[in-house]
Design an enzyme around this catalytic site. Structure first.
Site, short mmCIF file in Angstrom:
data_model
loop_
_atom_site.label_atom_id
_atom_site.label_comp_id
_atom_site.label_asym_id
_atom_site.label_seq_id
_atom_site.Cartn_x
_atom_site.Cartn_y
_atom_site.Cartn_z
CD GLN A 45 -0.40 0.52 3.46
OE1 GLN A 45 -0.80 1.34 4.27
NE2 GLN A 45 0.67 -0.23 3.68
CG PHE A 46 -1.91 -2.56 -3.48
CD1 PHE A 46 -1.31 -3.79 -3.75
CD2 PHE A 46 -1.19 -1.40 -3.74
CE1 PHE A 46 -0.02 -3.85 -4.25
CE2 PHE A 46 0.08 -1.46 -4.25
CZ PHE A 46 0.68 -2.68 -4.51
CB THR A 47 1.01 -3.31 0.59
OG1 THR A 47 0.83 -2.21 1.48
CG2 THR A 47 1.65 -2.83 -0.71
#
Length: 151
Positions: A79-81
């Site tokens: 989850q890059f966010t």
């Protein structure tokens, strides 16, 4: 690297309506890879994650056992966010996140490191896919761990 660790009674991740990873009692871990993450970060986080004492083993419910000690499962979801910054205005900046190709290599190394520490397979999502995560947070117990802070 930044992790959001949730103690769960069960969790699953789906892509286009198909379950690609599922666990019972254990840890759901959202994984954000930063551009500066290296092998030392991966090793430290894998050791920390598997050793976290988040499961009760006393009548009063004190958390004294790790996921390894209870034979629990781990589900890792990229989850890059998690690397978002909202310092300037209301539009998140993801400049700290690793580029997708680099992040995928680092994420896969992290999955391998966690498997090595746990001594058995771990479940995963699909890197870069639009995923739906279903979980039952147990407690709730949720921690954020950042390899830059080492806490």
């Amino acid at each position: 690297m930044r992790l959001v660790v949730q103690r769960v009674s069960h969790a699953s991740v789906s892509v286009e309506g198909q379950v690609v990873g599922s666990i019972g009692r254990g840890l759901l871990v959202l994984v954000g890879v930063a551009a500066e993450d290296g092998d030392a970060d991966l090793a430290w986080l894998a050791r920390k994650l598997v050793g976290l004492r988040l499961f009760a083993d006393t009548p009063d419910g004190q958390m004294a056992r790790s996921v390894a000690e209870i034979s629990g499962a781990i589900l890792l979801v990229s989850q890059f966010t998690l690397l978002a910054s909202t310092r300037k205005g209301t539009k998140p900046s993801f400049s700290r996140a690793a580029a997708p190709q680099e992040a995928e290599v680092t994420y896969r190394k992290f999955v391998d490191a966690v498997r090595g520490e746990l001594g058995r397979a771990v479940e995963t999502g699909v890197f870069g896919a639009m995923m739906q995560v279903d979980l039952c947070n147990d407690g709730p117990v949720t921690l954020i761990i950042d390899s830059r802070l080492r806490e």
